[in-house]
Design a protein around this motif. Structure first.
Motif, PDB file in Angstrom:
ATOM      1  N   GLN A  15       0.866  -1.164   0.199  1.00 50.99           N
ATOM      2  CA  GLN A  15       0.046   0.101   0.200  1.00 50.99           C
ATOM      3  C   GLN A  15       0.919   1.322  -0.027  1.00 50.99           C
ATOM      4  OE1 GLN A  15      -1.802  -0.657   4.005  1.00 50.99           O
ATOM      5  NE2 GLN A  15      -1.198   1.669   4.631  1.00 50.99           N
ATOM      6  N   PRO A  16       0.361   2.282  -0.379  1.00 53.50           N
ATOM      7  CA  PRO A  16       1.068   3.385  -0.473  1.00 53.50           C
ATOM      8  C   PRO A  16       1.601   3.877   0.839  1.00 53.50           C
ATOM      9  CG  PRO A  16      -0.630   4.103  -1.857  1.00 53.50           C
ATOM     10  CD  PRO A  16      -0.796   2.479  -0.892  1.00 53.50           C
ATOM     11  N   LEU A  17       2.846   4.345   1.098  1.00 54.70           N
ATOM     12  CA  LEU A  17       3.367   4.791   2.383  1.00 54.70           C
ATOM     13  C   LEU A  17       3.993   6.185   2.180  1.00 54.70           C
ATOM     14  CD1 LEU A  17       4.961   1.744   4.184  1.00 54.70           C
ATOM     15  CD2 LEU A  17       2.952   2.618   4.488  1.00 54.70           C
ATOM     16  N   LEU A  18       3.799   7.379   3.046  1.00 48.51           N
ATOM     17  CA  LEU A  18       4.144   8.600   2.561  1.00 48.51           C
ATOM     18  C   LEU A  18       4.477   9.251   3.704  1.00 48.51           C
ATOM     19  CD1 LEU A  18       0.516   9.479   0.834  1.00 48.51           C
ATOM     20  CD2 LEU A  18       2.791   8.787  -0.376  1.00 48.51           C
ATOM     21  N   PHE A  19       5.422  10.441   3.257  1.00 48.09           N
ATOM     22  CA  PHE A  19       5.731  11.206   4.466  1.00 48.09           C
ATOM     23  C   PHE A  19       5.349  12.553   3.814  1.00 48.09           C
ATOM     24  CE2 PHE A  19       9.971   8.912   5.821  1.00 48.09           C
ATOM     25  CZ  PHE A  19       9.287   8.549   6.782  1.00 48.09           C
ATOM     26  N   VAL A  20       4.903  13.411   4.899  1.00 40.76           N
ATOM     27  CA  VAL A  20       4.307  14.596   4.443  1.00 40.76           C
ATOM     28  C   VAL A  20       5.429  15.679   4.490  1.00 40.76           C
ATOM     29  CG1 VAL A  20       2.756  16.511   5.219  1.00 40.76           C
ATOM     30  CG2 VAL A  20       1.991  14.175   5.334  1.00 40.76           C
ATOM     31  N   VAL A  21       5.283  16.671   3.428  1.00 40.30           N
ATOM     32  CA  VAL A  21       6.104  17.714   3.466  1.00 40.30           C
ATOM     33  C   VAL A  21       5.557  19.141   3.861  1.00 40.30           C
ATOM     34  CG1 VAL A  21       7.685  19.112   1.722  1.00 40.30           C
ATOM     35  CG2 VAL A  21       7.157  16.718   1.304  1.00 40.30           C
ATOM     36  N   ASN A  22       6.111  19.559   4.748  1.00 34.73           N
ATOM     37  CA  ASN A  22       5.602  21.101   5.434  1.00 34.73           C
ATOM     38  C   ASN A  22       6.526  22.103   5.235  1.00 34.73           C
ATOM     39  OD1 ASN A  22       3.638  19.700   7.108  1.00 34.73           O
ATOM     40  ND2 ASN A  22       5.511  18.858   8.139  1.00 34.73           N
ATOM     41  N   SER A  23       6.104  23.319   5.082  1.00 34.65           N
ATOM     42  CA  SER A  23       6.717  24.560   4.710  1.00 34.65           C
ATOM     43  C   SER A  23       7.838  24.941   5.786  1.00 34.65           C
ATOM     44  CB  SER A  23       5.908  25.722   4.516  1.00 34.65           C
ATOM     45  OG  SER A  23       5.017  25.713   3.446  1.00 34.65           O
ATOM     46  N   ARG A  24       7.524  24.458   7.029  1.00 34.38           N
ATOM     47  CA  ARG A  24       8.485  24.625   8.218  1.00 34.38           C
ATOM     48  C   ARG A  24       8.020  23.613   9.170  1.00 34.38           C
ATOM     49  NH1 ARG A  24       4.763  28.256   7.486  1.00 34.38           N
ATOM     50  NH2 ARG A  24       3.000  28.801   8.901  1.00 34.38           N
ATOM     51  N   ILE A  25       9.068  23.366  10.051  1.00 33.09           N
ATOM     52  CA  ILE A  25       9.006  22.532  10.964  1.00 33.09           C
ATOM     53  C   ILE A  25       7.974  22.795  12.011  1.00 33.09           C
ATOM     54  CG2 ILE A  25      10.181  21.365  12.867  1.00 33.09           C
ATOM     55  CD1 ILE A  25      13.003  21.695  11.431  1.00 33.09           C
ATOM     56  N   PRO A  48      13.309  17.261  20.871  1.00 34.57           N
ATOM     57  CA  PRO A  48      14.421  16.676  19.964  1.00 34.57           C
ATOM     58  C   PRO A  48      14.304  15.405  19.272  1.00 34.57           C
ATOM     59  CG  PRO A  48      15.275  17.177  22.043  1.00 34.57           C
ATOM     60  CD  PRO A  48      13.777  17.260  22.152  1.00 34.57           C
ATOM     61  N   HIS A  49      13.607  14.201  19.541  1.00 32.23           N
ATOM     62  CA  HIS A  49      13.229  13.144  19.070  1.00 32.23           C
ATOM     63  C   HIS A  49      12.644  13.349  17.833  1.00 32.23           C
ATOM     64  CE1 HIS A  49       9.651  12.944  21.427  1.00 32.23           C
ATOM     65  NE2 HIS A  49       9.215  12.298  20.788  1.00 32.23           N
ATOM     66  N   LEU A  50      11.581  14.539  17.713  1.00 36.17           N
ATOM     67  CA  LEU A  50      10.910  14.745  16.561  1.00 36.17           C
ATOM     68  C   LEU A  50      11.639  15.830  15.613  1.00 36.17           C
ATOM     69  CD1 LEU A  50       7.285  15.196  18.136  1.00 36.17           C
ATOM     70  CD2 LEU A  50       8.314  13.211  17.093  1.00 36.17           C
ATOM     71  N   ALA A  51      12.339  16.712  16.130  1.00 37.78           N
ATOM     72  CA  ALA A  51      13.087  17.640  15.468  1.00 37.78           C
ATOM     73  C   ALA A  51      14.222  16.963  14.566  1.00 37.78           C
ATOM     74  CB  ALA A  51      13.705  18.543  16.119  1.00 37.78           C
ATOM     75  N   GLY A  52      14.649  15.932  15.074  1.00 35.98           N
ATOM     76  CA  GLY A  52      15.563  15.096  14.105  1.00 35.98           C
ATOM     77  C   GLY A  52      15.041  14.184  13.261  1.00 35.98           C
ATOM     78  N   CYS A  53      13.674  14.251  13.100  1.00 35.74           N
ATOM     79  CA  CYS A  53      13.310  13.599  12.161  1.00 35.74           C
ATOM     80  C   CYS A  53      12.351  14.450  10.695  1.00 35.74           C
ATOM     81  CB  CYS A  53      11.956  12.675  12.535  1.00 35.74           C
ATOM     82  SG  CYS A  53      12.618  11.321  13.795  1.00 35.74           S
ATOM     83  N   GLN A  54      12.959  15.530  10.997  1.00 32.49           N
ATOM     84  CA  GLN A  54      12.586  17.048  10.084  1.00 32.49           C
ATOM     85  C   GLN A  54      13.735  16.901   9.113  1.00 32.49           C
ATOM     86  OE1 GLN A  54       9.085  17.617  10.597  1.00 32.49           O
ATOM     87  NE2 GLN A  54       9.467  16.124  12.353  1.00 32.49           N
ATOM     88  N   VAL A  55      13.439  16.432   7.787  1.00 28.44           N
ATOM     89  CA  VAL A  55      14.593  16.488   6.747  1.00 28.44           C
ATOM     90  C   VAL A  55      14.256  17.858   5.777  1.00 28.44           C
ATOM     91  CG1 VAL A  55      15.524  15.305   4.864  1.00 28.44           C
ATOM     92  CG2 VAL A  55      14.970  14.104   7.068  1.00 28.44           C
ATOM     93  N   LEU A  56      15.457  18.525   5.743  1.00 36.72           N
ATOM     94  CA  LEU A  56      15.341  19.753   4.776  1.00 36.72           C
ATOM     95  C   LEU A  56      15.194  19.201   3.253  1.00 36.72           C
ATOM     96  CD1 LEU A  56      15.491  22.765   4.190  1.00 36.72           C
ATOM     97  CD2 LEU A  56      18.048  22.315   4.029  1.00 36.72           C
ATOM     98  N   ILE A  57      14.083  19.614   2.459  1.00 41.71           N
ATOM     99  CA  ILE A  57      14.144  19.426   1.090  1.00 41.71           C
ATOM    100  C   ILE A  57      14.232  20.838   0.567  1.00 41.71           C
ATOM    101  CG2 ILE A  57      11.606  19.277   0.990  1.00 41.71           C
ATOM    102  CD1 ILE A  57      11.978  17.226  -1.307  1.00 41.71           C
ATOM    103  N   ASP A  58      15.414  21.014   0.045  1.00 42.69           N
ATOM    104  CA  ASP A  58      15.980  22.420  -0.566  1.00 42.69           C
ATOM    105  C   ASP A  58      15.499  22.766  -2.076  1.00 42.69           C
ATOM    106  OD1 ASP A  58      17.938  20.227  -1.073  1.00 42.69           O
ATOM    107  OD2 ASP A  58      19.069  21.868  -2.091  1.00 42.69           O
ATOM    108  N   ALA A  59      14.823  23.894  -2.135  1.00 38.09           N
ATOM    109  CA  ALA A  59      14.348  24.212  -3.401  1.00 38.09           C
ATOM    110  C   ALA A  59      15.653  24.245  -4.538  1.00 38.09           C
ATOM    111  CB  ALA A  59      13.660  25.603  -3.378  1.00 38.09           C
ATOM    112  N   ALA A  60      16.797  24.510  -4.049  1.00 39.83           N
ATOM    113  CA  ALA A  60      17.826  24.605  -5.173  1.00 39.83           C
ATOM    114  C   ALA A  60      18.110  23.032  -5.568  1.00 39.83           C
ATOM    115  CB  ALA A  60      19.327  25.015  -4.209  1.00 39.83           C
ATOM    116  N   ASP A 117       9.064  25.727  -4.784  1.00 43.40           N
ATOM    117  CA  ASP A 117       9.205  27.162  -4.540  1.00 43.40           C
ATOM    118  C   ASP A 117      10.065  27.542  -3.559  1.00 43.40           C
ATOM    119  OD1 ASP A 117       7.348  27.268  -6.812  1.00 43.40           O
ATOM    120  OD2 ASP A 117       5.749  27.584  -5.707  1.00 43.40           O
ATOM    121  N   HIS A 118      10.161  26.844  -2.675  1.00 42.58           N
ATOM    122  CA  HIS A 118      10.971  27.174  -1.314  1.00 42.58           C
ATOM    123  C   HIS A 118      11.467  25.989  -0.568  1.00 42.58           C
ATOM    124  CE1 HIS A 118       6.675  27.114  -0.051  1.00 42.58           C
ATOM    125  NE2 HIS A 118       7.048  26.644   0.920  1.00 42.58           N
ATOM    126  N   ASP A 119      12.464  26.270   0.303  1.00 37.88           N
ATOM    127  CA  ASP A 119      12.813  25.087   1.060  1.00 37.88           C
ATOM    128  C   ASP A 119      11.626  24.527   2.225  1.00 37.88           C
ATOM    129  OD1 ASP A 119      15.263  25.664   0.125  1.00 37.88           O
ATOM    130  OD2 ASP A 119      16.313  26.404   1.922  1.00 37.88           O
TER     131      ASP A 119
END
Length: 155
Positions: free
Chosen positions: A50-60, A68-80, A86-88
């Motif tokens: 079945q589809p497994l997904l992660f959500v992308v957010n504009s900010r953490i 900290p245990h959640l902040a470490g699971c937020q991965v930057l996806i850079d626009a460059a 359109d933005h990081d």
């Protein structure tokens, strides 16, 4: 914006979609599981079984940033490095989304193939693998499925 795939016969469109539904593909889907329900960027981890997904957010999210245990699971996806953005932004790798079934994903993409946005860069995929390996909030079943699906997406 219509893409060439929008004009394919249904069987060819399904083949086109299947060929693009690979781990790391960023999709723009209507997400009934968000509050309020809305269109969101998501990273596809696997479509099988079945589809497994992660959500992308504009900010953490503030809640995650303070833990900290959640902040470490937020991965930057850079626009460059990911020009379909359109933005990081940040991929929330603390929660695997399994709320959409295969047909729900495919039906949105059949109507509008421009919802296929492109694959996340290799460096982002490496960050996802690291985050998943360290995540305390993902079930062992989901962690195994995600890491198995992502094997081979990073060099």
């Amino acid at each position: 914006m219509a893409r060439l795939g929008d004009h394919f016969p249904d069987d060819e469109k399904d083949a086109y979609l299947e060929s693009h539904l690979v781990p790391g593909q960023v999709l723009y889907l209507f997400c009934p599981f968000t509050r309020p329900p809305k269109d969101k960027y998501v990273v596809l981890l696997t479509m099988s079984p079945q589809p497994l997904l992660f959500v992308v957010n504009s900010r953490i999210p503030a809640f995650a940033a303070k833990r900290p245990h959640l902040a470490g699971c937020q991965v930057l996806i850079d626009a460059a490095g990911n020009p379909f953005l359109d933005h990081d932004s940040f991929i929330n790798c603390a929660e695997v989304i399994d709320a959409l079934d295969r047909e729900a994903v495919l039906s949105q993409l059949r109507v509008d193939t421009s919802r296929l946005r492109g694959c996340a860069s290799t460096s982002v995929m490496a960050g996802i693998v690291d985050a998943v390996n360290g995540a305390r909030t993902i079930t062992s079943m989901h962690k195994k499925a995600v890491l198995s699906a992502l094997r081979g997406t990073v060099g």
